[in-house]
Design an enzyme around this catalytic site. Structure first.
Site, PDB file in Angstrom:
ATOM      1  N   GLU A  23       0.870  -1.240   0.039  1.00  0.00           N
ATOM      2  CA  GLU A  23      -0.061   0.175   0.025  1.00  0.00           C
ATOM      3  C   GLU A  23       0.850   1.448  -0.075  1.00  0.00           C
ATOM      4  O   GLU A  23       2.022   1.197   0.631  1.00  0.00           O
ATOM      5  CB  GLU A  23      -1.077  -0.057   1.132  1.00  0.00           C
ATOM      6  CG  GLU A  23      -1.738  -1.064   1.428  1.00  0.00           C
ATOM      7  CD  GLU A  23      -2.186  -1.271   2.833  1.00  0.00           C
ATOM      8  OE1 GLU A  23      -3.112  -2.096   2.878  1.00  0.00           O
ATOM      9  OE2 GLU A  23      -1.948  -0.399   3.628  1.00  0.00           O
ATOM     10  N   LYS A  25       2.143   4.571   1.617  1.00  0.00           N
ATOM     11  CA  LYS A  25       2.110   4.969   2.995  1.00  0.00           C
ATOM     12  C   LYS A  25       1.725   6.583   3.167  1.00  0.00           C
ATOM     13  O   LYS A  25       2.237   7.187   2.321  1.00  0.00           O
ATOM     14  CB  LYS A  25       3.728   4.888   3.544  1.00  0.00           C
ATOM     15  CG  LYS A  25       3.496   5.292   5.204  1.00  0.00           C
ATOM     16  CD  LYS A  25       5.116   5.034   5.700  1.00  0.00           C
ATOM     17  CE  LYS A  25       4.974   5.017   7.009  1.00  0.00           C
ATOM     18  NZ  LYS A  25       4.589   6.320   7.652  1.00  0.00           N
ATOM     19  N   ARG A  30      -2.106   8.573  12.333  1.00  0.00           N
ATOM     20  CA  ARG A  30      -3.240   7.564  12.365  1.00  0.00           C
ATOM     21  C   ARG A  30      -4.234   7.884  13.158  1.00  0.00           C
ATOM     22  O   ARG A  30      -4.310   8.836  14.137  1.00  0.00           O
ATOM     23  CB  ARG A  30      -2.261   6.493  13.367  1.00  0.00           C
ATOM     24  CG  ARG A  30      -2.743   5.184  13.461  1.00  0.00           C
ATOM     25  CD  ARG A  30      -2.296   4.338  12.068  1.00  0.00           C
ATOM     26  NE  ARG A  30      -2.793   3.050  12.212  1.00  0.00           N
ATOM     27  CZ  ARG A  30      -1.938   2.005  12.807  1.00  0.00           C
ATOM     28  NH1 ARG A  30      -0.649   2.146  13.092  1.00  0.00           N
ATOM     29  NH2 ARG A  30      -2.277   0.430  12.772  1.00  0.00           N
ATOM     30  N   ARG A  45      -3.469   7.461  17.340  1.00  0.00           N
ATOM     31  CA  ARG A  45      -2.768   5.957  17.848  1.00  0.00           C
ATOM     32  C   ARG A  45      -2.290   5.903  19.286  1.00  0.00           C
ATOM     33  O   ARG A  45      -2.058   4.799  20.054  1.00  0.00           O
ATOM     34  CB  ARG A  45      -1.420   5.820  16.990  1.00  0.00           C
ATOM     35  CG  ARG A  45      -0.621   6.886  17.244  1.00  0.00           C
ATOM     36  CD  ARG A  45       0.851   6.443  16.363  1.00  0.00           C
ATOM     37  NE  ARG A  45       1.542   5.386  17.415  1.00  0.00           N
ATOM     38  CZ  ARG A  45       2.897   4.985  17.226  1.00  0.00           C
ATOM     39  NH1 ARG A  45       3.507   5.696  16.117  1.00  0.00           N
ATOM     40  NH2 ARG A  45       3.484   4.326  17.799  1.00  0.00           N
ATOM     41  N   GLU A  72      -5.411   6.458   8.235  1.00  0.00           N
ATOM     42  CA  GLU A  72      -4.703   7.574   8.357  1.00  0.00           C
ATOM     43  C   GLU A  72      -5.621   8.927   7.968  1.00  0.00           C
ATOM     44  O   GLU A  72      -6.190   8.988   6.698  1.00  0.00           O
ATOM     45  CB  GLU A  72      -3.656   7.479   7.322  1.00  0.00           C
ATOM     46  CG  GLU A  72      -2.498   8.262   7.788  1.00  0.00           C
ATOM     47  CD  GLU A  72      -1.405   7.869   8.665  1.00  0.00           C
ATOM     48  OE1 GLU A  72      -0.469   8.642   8.936  1.00  0.00           O
ATOM     49  OE2 GLU A  72      -1.676   6.757   9.191  1.00  0.00           O
ATOM     50  N   PHE A 114      -7.676   1.552   6.101  1.00  0.00           N
ATOM     51  CA  PHE A 114      -6.918   0.471   5.555  1.00  0.00           C
ATOM     52  C   PHE A 114      -7.108  -0.873   6.240  1.00  0.00           C
ATOM     53  O   PHE A 114      -6.847  -1.838   5.939  1.00  0.00           O
ATOM     54  CB  PHE A 114      -5.513   0.658   5.381  1.00  0.00           C
ATOM     55  CG  PHE A 114      -4.830   1.073   6.792  1.00  0.00           C
ATOM     56  CD1 PHE A 114      -4.820   0.315   8.019  1.00  0.00           C
ATOM     57  CD2 PHE A 114      -4.117   2.422   6.696  1.00  0.00           C
ATOM     58  CE1 PHE A 114      -4.035   0.849   9.150  1.00  0.00           C
ATOM     59  CE2 PHE A 114      -3.571   2.833   7.789  1.00  0.00           C
ATOM     60  CZ  PHE A 114      -3.557   2.096   9.015  1.00  0.00           C
ATOM     61  N   LYS A 190       7.397  -0.796   6.850  1.00  0.00           N
ATOM     62  CA  LYS A 190       7.079   0.422   6.058  1.00  0.00           C
ATOM     63  C   LYS A 190       8.760   0.534   5.393  1.00  0.00           C
ATOM     64  O   LYS A 190       9.904   0.339   6.002  1.00  0.00           O
ATOM     65  CB  LYS A 190       7.049   1.502   6.988  1.00  0.00           C
ATOM     66  CG  LYS A 190       8.143   1.572   8.282  1.00  0.00           C
ATOM     67  CD  LYS A 190       7.684   2.931   9.208  1.00  0.00           C
ATOM     68  CE  LYS A 190       8.523   3.136  10.283  1.00  0.00           C
ATOM     69  NZ  LYS A 190       7.992   4.089  11.249  1.00  0.00           N
TER      70      LYS A 190
END
Length: 286
Positions: A23, A25, A30, A45, A72, A114, A190
């Site tokens: 995906e 980034k 978050r 988060r 996000e 996501f 990531k």
């Protein structure tokens, strides 16, 4: 009920893998969205309630009565097409209700979703990722404020090349069969698109690690930020050994140097003020 977010480990280079999807980034912050009893609550988060910051996200395009989404919150600069982290932070830091609602109309954010963690009372975190993706696609109807993240199957290098051309932040690789765990996991990786720049070190902080760096622009040096990351013990020892001979003054917490020490740093991008964003030391230039 707040769910501890699944966090990503870092990998240096993009890779291909039939076991992974990839995906983009998203360069935002978050967000965990909870819908229950017709009411929405939004959390960062770190479990900070930010519901009031994003009124455009209060109406979730779904027929579900109860759900928890992970994603996000982001904002795209309409002129460049690049995700603009600073625009999101400006929204996040607003305090007054009238300014928040005004900003929501002028510069609405987008929630890039996501994952789905719960649906109508059923905990979905133990399901494989691709099953959760299918449920999410059935449940959420994207609109101008809600987007389902896109992904590619197996081709991490191709996606990284594509996002690099757009100057986006990087990519995320996820194991297709991964369950959702509330901790950092190697199942989610990531890969950051770093930019590299050569800088001159013109000072340092006394109280804690921080090197003042300048960049050359139109034949002159100008301030470009403070390097706090990536400095090894060996690099710090070498720097402070040489810097003693270059001191030209002090003020408050800072010691200023002749800008003769040159280094290469990596950074995610430039801020609107022309500063390096989160620069990290790579090496000295000799």
């Amino acid at each position: 009920m707040f769910y501890e977010p699944m966090l990503l480990e870092t990998r240096a280079e993009a890779f291909d893998s039939a076991a992974h999807i990839y995906e983009p980034k998203i360069d935002g912050h978050r967000l965990q969205l909870h819908l229950s009893g017709g009411q929405v609550r939004l959390f960062t988060r770190h479990k900070n309630d930010c519901t009031r910051q994003y009124p455009e996200l209060w109406n979730v395009p779904t027929e579900a009565e109860e759900l928890v989404l992970d994603g996000e919150v982001a904002s795209v600069d309409p002129e460049t097409g690049i995700f603009d982290f600073e625009r999101v932070m400006e929204r996040f830091q607003l305090k007054k209700a009238d300014r928040i609602h005004g900003a929501a109309e002028r510069r609405p954010v987008n929630f890039v979703v996501f994952d789905i963690l719960q649906l109508n009372g059923q905990d979905l975190r133990g399901l494989p990722l691709m099953d959760r993706k299918r449920i999410l696609a059935d449940v959420l109807r994207p609109n101008e404020y809600f987007t389902l993240i896109s992904f590619v199957d197996g081709r991490g290098r191709d996606l990284f090349e594509a996002i690099s051309a757009r100057k986006w932040e990087g990519i995320v690789g996820k194991v297709k069969g991964s369950s959702y765990v509330g901790r950092r996991s190697p199942d989610w990786l990531k890969i950051i698109r770093w930019e590299y720049h050569d800088v001159f070190i013109a000072g340092y902080r006394k109280s804690e690690l921080g090197w003042l760096v300048y960049v050359q622009e139109e034949g002159r040096l100008r301030p470009a930020g403070i390097v706090e990351l990536g400095v090894t013990i060996a690099a710090a020892r070498a720097f402070y050994g040489v810097s003693k001979q270059l001191v030209v003054g002090e003020k408050g917490d800072f010691v200023y140097l002749e800008p003769k020490i040159q280094a290469r740093v990596k950074t995610r991008n430039w801020t609107k003020a022309g500063m390096l964003r989160q620069p990290a030391f790579v090496e000295f230039i000799l």
